[in-house]
Design a protein around this motif. Structure first.
Motif, PDB file in Angstrom:
ATOM      1  N   ALA A 181       0.827  -1.205   0.000  1.00  0.00           N
ATOM      2  CA  ALA A 181       0.000   0.000   0.000  1.00  0.00           C
ATOM      3  C   ALA A 181       0.863   1.258   0.000  1.00  0.00           C
ATOM      4  CB  ALA A 181      -0.929  -0.003   1.212  1.00  0.00           C
ATOM      5  N   GLU A 182       1.941   1.230   0.772  1.00  0.00           N
ATOM      6  CA  GLU A 182       2.818   2.397   0.834  1.00  0.00           C
ATOM      7  C   GLU A 182       3.462   2.674  -0.523  1.00  0.00           C
ATOM      8  OE1 GLU A 182       6.544   4.136   3.505  1.00  0.00           O
ATOM      9  OE2 GLU A 182       5.903   2.050   3.731  1.00  0.00           O
ATOM     10  N   TYR A 183       3.842   1.624  -1.224  1.00  0.00           N
ATOM     11  CA  TYR A 183       4.442   1.788  -2.554  1.00  0.00           C
ATOM     12  C   TYR A 183       3.459   2.455  -3.511  1.00  0.00           C
ATOM     13  CZ  TYR A 183       6.945   0.518  -6.843  1.00  0.00           C
ATOM     14  OH  TYR A 183       7.607   0.556  -8.056  1.00  0.00           O
ATOM     15  N   VAL A 184       2.233   1.936  -3.558  1.00  0.00           N
ATOM     16  CA  VAL A 184       1.222   2.493  -4.462  1.00  0.00           C
ATOM     17  C   VAL A 184       0.854   3.908  -4.042  1.00  0.00           C
ATOM     18  CG1 VAL A 184      -1.119   2.187  -5.353  1.00  0.00           C
ATOM     19  CG2 VAL A 184       0.343   0.197  -5.029  1.00  0.00           C
ATOM     20  N   SER A 185       0.766   4.142  -2.738  1.00  0.00           N
ATOM     21  CA  SER A 185       0.433   5.474  -2.226  1.00  0.00           C
ATOM     22  C   SER A 185       1.450   6.512  -2.679  1.00  0.00           C
ATOM     23  CB  SER A 185       0.370   5.434  -0.694  1.00  0.00           C
ATOM     24  OG  SER A 185       0.270   6.731  -0.156  1.00  0.00           O
ATOM     25  N   LYS A 186       2.719   6.184  -2.561  1.00  0.00           N
ATOM     26  CA  LYS A 186       3.763   7.122  -2.972  1.00  0.00           C
ATOM     27  C   LYS A 186       3.807   7.272  -4.484  1.00  0.00           C
ATOM     28  CE  LYS A 186       6.762   6.459   1.046  1.00  0.00           C
ATOM     29  NZ  LYS A 186       8.084   5.969   1.527  1.00  0.00           N
ATOM     30  N   ARG A 187       3.579   6.196  -5.187  1.00  0.00           N
ATOM     31  CA  ARG A 187       3.632   6.234  -6.649  1.00  0.00           C
ATOM     32  C   ARG A 187       2.558   7.158  -7.231  1.00  0.00           C
ATOM     33  NH1 ARG A 187       4.851   2.228 -10.778  1.00  0.00           N
ATOM     34  NH2 ARG A 187       4.337   3.216 -12.755  1.00  0.00           N
ATOM     35  N   TYR A 188       1.366   7.125  -6.626  1.00  0.00           N
ATOM     36  CA  TYR A 188       0.242   7.869  -7.196  1.00  0.00           C
ATOM     37  C   TYR A 188      -0.221   9.047  -6.328  1.00  0.00           C
ATOM     38  CZ  TYR A 188      -0.067   4.015 -10.491  1.00  0.00           C
ATOM     39  OH  TYR A 188       0.227   3.077 -11.463  1.00  0.00           O
ATOM     40  N   GLY A 189       0.421   9.272  -5.206  1.00  0.00           N
ATOM     41  CA  GLY A 189       0.063  10.410  -4.375  1.00  0.00           C
ATOM     42  C   GLY A 189      -1.278  10.272  -3.684  1.00  0.00           C
ATOM     43  N   ILE A 190      -1.627   9.055  -3.253  1.00  0.00           N
ATOM     44  CA  ILE A 190      -2.892   8.810  -2.557  1.00  0.00           C
ATOM     45  C   ILE A 190      -2.629   8.788  -1.053  1.00  0.00           C
ATOM     46  CG2 ILE A 190      -4.880   7.275  -2.335  1.00  0.00           C
ATOM     47  CD1 ILE A 190      -4.469   8.495  -5.117  1.00  0.00           C
ATOM     48  N   PRO A 191      -3.405   9.521  -0.250  1.00  0.00           N
ATOM     49  CA  PRO A 191      -3.166   9.519   1.195  1.00  0.00           C
ATOM     50  C   PRO A 191      -3.352   8.128   1.810  1.00  0.00           C
ATOM     51  CG  PRO A 191      -5.260  10.590   0.676  1.00  0.00           C
ATOM     52  CD  PRO A 191      -4.544  10.389  -0.626  1.00  0.00           C
ATOM     53  N   LEU A 192      -2.351   7.685   2.548  1.00  0.00           N
ATOM     54  CA  LEU A 192      -2.374   6.374   3.184  1.00  0.00           C
ATOM     55  C   LEU A 192      -2.607   6.544   4.681  1.00  0.00           C
ATOM     56  CD1 LEU A 192      -1.897   3.290   2.962  1.00  0.00           C
ATOM     57  CD2 LEU A 192       0.538   3.750   3.374  1.00  0.00           C
ATOM     58  N   HIS A 193      -3.586   5.811   5.216  1.00  0.00           N
ATOM     59  CA  HIS A 193      -3.921   5.895   6.630  1.00  0.00           C
ATOM     60  C   HIS A 193      -4.082   4.495   7.212  1.00  0.00           C
ATOM     61  CE1 HIS A 193      -4.711  10.252   6.647  1.00  0.00           C
ATOM     62  NE2 HIS A 193      -5.194  10.053   5.429  1.00  0.00           N
ATOM     63  N   SER A 194      -3.707   4.365   8.470  1.00  0.00           N
ATOM     64  CA  SER A 194      -3.943   3.131   9.212  1.00  0.00           C
ATOM     65  C   SER A 194      -5.338   3.222   9.823  1.00  0.00           C
ATOM     66  CB  SER A 194      -2.879   2.961  10.307  1.00  0.00           C
ATOM     67  OG  SER A 194      -3.166   1.832  11.111  1.00  0.00           O
ATOM     68  N   LEU A 195      -6.314   2.611   9.157  1.00  0.00           N
ATOM     69  CA  LEU A 195      -7.718   2.781   9.545  1.00  0.00           C
ATOM     70  C   LEU A 195      -8.309   1.558  10.235  1.00  0.00           C
ATOM     71  CD1 LEU A 195      -9.101   4.554   6.335  1.00  0.00           C
ATOM     72  CD2 LEU A 195      -8.284   5.603   8.462  1.00  0.00           C
ATOM     73  N   LEU A 196      -7.538   0.476  10.338  1.00  0.00           N
ATOM     74  CA  LEU A 196      -8.076  -0.760  10.889  1.00  0.00           C
ATOM     75  C   LEU A 196      -7.167  -1.310  11.975  1.00  0.00           C
ATOM     76  CD1 LEU A 196      -9.049  -2.504   7.533  1.00  0.00           C
ATOM     77  CD2 LEU A 196     -10.667  -1.675   9.265  1.00  0.00           C
ATOM     78  N   LYS A 197      -7.758  -2.081  12.876  1.00  0.00           N
ATOM     79  CA  LYS A 197      -6.989  -2.815  13.876  1.00  0.00           C
ATOM     80  C   LYS A 197      -7.578  -4.217  14.019  1.00  0.00           C
ATOM     81  CE  LYS A 197      -9.776  -0.980  17.715  1.00  0.00           C
ATOM     82  NZ  LYS A 197      -9.743  -0.200  18.976  1.00  0.00           N
ATOM     83  N   ARG A 198      -6.734  -5.152  14.389  1.00  0.00           N
ATOM     84  CA  ARG A 198      -7.198  -6.511  14.656  1.00  0.00           C
ATOM     85  C   ARG A 198      -7.672  -6.609  16.100  1.00  0.00           C
ATOM     86  NH1 ARG A 198      -5.826 -11.421  11.571  1.00  0.00           N
ATOM     87  NH2 ARG A 198      -5.061 -10.722   9.546  1.00  0.00           N
ATOM     88  N   THR A 199      -8.725  -7.358  16.285  1.00  0.00           N
ATOM     89  CA  THR A 199      -9.252  -7.526  17.640  1.00  0.00           C
ATOM     90  C   THR A 199      -8.628  -8.720  18.346  1.00  0.00           C
ATOM     91  OG1 THR A 199     -11.090  -8.884  16.812  1.00  0.00           O
ATOM     92  CG2 THR A 199     -11.447  -6.491  16.965  1.00  0.00           C
TER      93      THR A 199
END
Length: 276
Positions: free
Chosen positions: A170-188
């Motif tokens: 995700a970080e690779y694609v985010s940097k490649r295309y300038g899309i904001p990357l966020h940690s939005l999930l957690k495991r229970t």
């Protein structure tokens, strides 16, 4: 000057190389997968347009072994053949999934080299393979992403592996295309590896496995304008493998719950490296 003296002088003059063996390999074009030489092969292969990094890091033989998914038979999960899973579960929480490659024996070995055998330098090449399907998925989503996120792993798995392959992609694609990357999930909770489980076990274990990470959604609200009302947020979820869709569905359900914390709705699209 004797050969031994010449060799000693050469080694002393080298900068940026720790030893002669290092110097001899500098600039050598070796395939990340098979370690074979990468030569000036034809650019007109099945690698696809724009994937320069793959042509620079993989040999022709390894590139030709990539089972790209170029034809989608199931419009929902992106599988290249008839899909029983989507027939059983027509109403899932994500809009659609698209995958770059079919998860065959070759791709299984590549991912194992990356995830379990310490070949982390293969990561950018695997992530680069997501780019063509990301661009097609972006068109399907109307050309707009409010956020990109990824499937989290448990603390136990992070300690074992040392990294989260989905987050790295995700970080690779985010940097490649300038899309904001966020940690939005957690495991229970921690679970055993999904690859060892049956379809029924996957569906059961995915229930309630993920929850929205409230701090991530608040960060999203603070840093990016959100689409509300009729225009729901578009969130792109990244994972390495799509099998039954149970993980993608559980994550998407949690992401929709997180969006409601911001008084908005969310359309979830899923981008995966491989479709099994």
């Amino acid at each position: 000057m004797s050969f031994v003296q010449w060799l000693a002088a050469l080694k002393k003059s080298l900068t940026g190389a720790h030893n002669l063996a290092d110097w001899l390999t500098v600039g050598a074009d070796n395939c990340l997968v098979c370690n074979g030489m990468i030569r000036g092969e034809s650019q007109h292969d099945r690698t696809g347009k724009g994937l320069l990094y793959l042509r620079q890091s993989l040999c022709h033989r390894c590139r030709e072994s990539i089972p790209w998914i170029n034809r989608v038979e199931c419009p929902h999960c992106g599988r290249g053949m008839y899909c029983e899973d989507c027939k059983r579960q027509p109403n899932r929480h994500f809009r659609l999934n698209r995958s770059a490659v079919a998860y065959d024996a070759v791709m299984r070995d590549w991912l194992a080299m990356y995830k379990y055998r310490g070949l982390e330098r293969l990561g950018p090449a695997l992530a680069e393979m997501l780019c063509p399907v990301y661009e097609r998925l972006t068109e399907a989503a109307g050309g707009r992403w409010d956020a990109m996120t990824y499937v989290p792993i448990s603390d136990t798995r992070a300690e074992e592996r040392g990294f989260n392959q989905s987050a790295a992609m995700a970080e690779y694609v985010s940097k490649r295309y300038g899309i904001p990357l966020h940690s939005l999930l957690k495991r229970t909770r921690h679970t055993e590896k999904m690859s060892f489980k049956t379809r029924t076990q996957r569906l059961r274990d995915a229930q309630g496995l993920f929850a929205p990470r409230e701090a991530g959604f608040q960060e999203l609200r603070a840093n990016h304008p959100l689409h509300t009302g009729e225009n729901a947020m578009n969130i792109l979820l990244v994972d390495d493998i799509f099998t039954t869709g149970s993980t993608a569905d559980a994550c998407s359900k949690a992401l929709q719950a997180g969006a409601r914390l911001l008084d908005t709705e969310a359309c979830i699209y899923v981008l995966t490296w491989a479709r099994s």
